[in-house]
Design an enzyme around this catalytic site. Structure first.
Site, short mmCIF file in Angstrom:
data_model
loop_
_atom_site.label_atom_id
_atom_site.label_comp_id
_atom_site.label_asym_id
_atom_site.label_seq_id
_atom_site.Cartn_x
_atom_site.Cartn_y
_atom_site.Cartn_z
N MET A 188 3.24 12.88 -17.27
CA MET A 188 3.95 14.15 -17.28
C MET A 188 3.20 15.11 -18.19
SD MET A 188 7.80 15.11 -18.59
CE MET A 188 8.59 13.86 -17.60
N ASN A 244 5.10 8.64 -20.32
CA ASN A 244 5.48 8.35 -18.93
C ASN A 244 4.22 8.25 -18.09
OD1 ASN A 244 8.41 8.83 -19.30
ND2 ASN A 244 7.71 10.89 -19.75
N ASP A 284 -4.32 1.77 -6.28
CA ASP A 284 -4.72 2.13 -4.93
C ASP A 284 -6.07 2.85 -4.96
OD1 ASP A 284 -4.93 3.01 -2.31
OD2 ASP A 284 -2.90 3.83 -2.23
N TYR A 328 6.24 12.00 -24.16
CA TYR A 328 5.33 12.01 -23.00
C TYR A 328 4.73 10.66 -22.69
CZ TYR A 328 6.02 16.99 -23.33
OH TYR A 328 6.60 18.23 -23.37
N TYR A 381 9.41 14.42 -12.09
CA TYR A 381 10.74 13.88 -11.78
C TYR A 381 10.88 13.62 -10.28
CZ TYR A 381 12.50 15.27 -16.45
OH TYR A 381 12.72 15.41 -17.79
N ASP A 418 9.17 6.34 -20.63
CA ASP A 418 9.58 6.15 -22.02
C ASP A 418 11.11 6.12 -22.15
OD1 ASP A 418 10.49 8.85 -22.11
OD2 ASP A 418 8.58 9.55 -22.91
N HIS A 464 0.83 -1.20 0.00
CA HIS A 464 0.00 0.00 0.00
C HIS A 464 0.87 1.26 0.00
CE1 HIS A 464 -3.83 -1.95 0.39
NE2 HIS A 464 -3.40 -2.67 1.40
#
Length: 133
Positions: free
Chosen positions: A74, A133, A64, A131, A113, A30, A22
């Protein structure tokens, strides 16, 4: 051989998923993402599209449900509301595997980041689309 386990889920990635609990987060990034400099364990998935890796992970691991949003991407630099085609692919995967948690939010580049630096691990895909990610 294991049945019904996506072959993109390497032994290292399966072990990582099994060890997570948890509140632990996994970043799937990428090919352009500076994964090694995140100072987190990096699992290589070279040659794989980020969406294929995400689908494989979501096929086994639930998101979750105790947080308002469990999936992030991102944001586009200089256009925080910008939408890249890959974002809709991520949303589609969320609707398929986690319909209750199918929300996807953007995070500013440097905040993304920083969040990745707190993740349990980073999966570095071979995705070339920006993009991813």
């Amino acid at each position: 051989m294991l049945k019904h386990i996506d072959p993109l889920l390497s032994p290292e990635l399966l072990s990582t998923l099994r060890a997570m609990g948890h509140g632990d987060e996994l970043a799937i990034v990428d090919a352009n993402y500076p994964a090694v400099s995140s100072a987190r364990p990096v699992i290589r998935a070279d040659g794989s599209q980020v969406t294929a890796v995400a689908a494989a992970v979501l096929s086994l691991m639930p998101l979750d449900e105790f947080v308002p949003c469990a999936a992030f991407h991102m944001q586009v630099v200089d256009d925080p509301a910008g939408q890249m085609p890959i974002f809709e692919e991520f949303r589609s995967l969320l609707r398929k595997y986690e319909p209750k948690m199918a929300k996807l939010e953007g995070i500013e580049r440097f905040a993304f980041y920083e969040r990745v630096k707190k993740c349990f691990a980073v999966v570095a895909s071979g995705e070339r689309r920006l993009y991813g990610n």
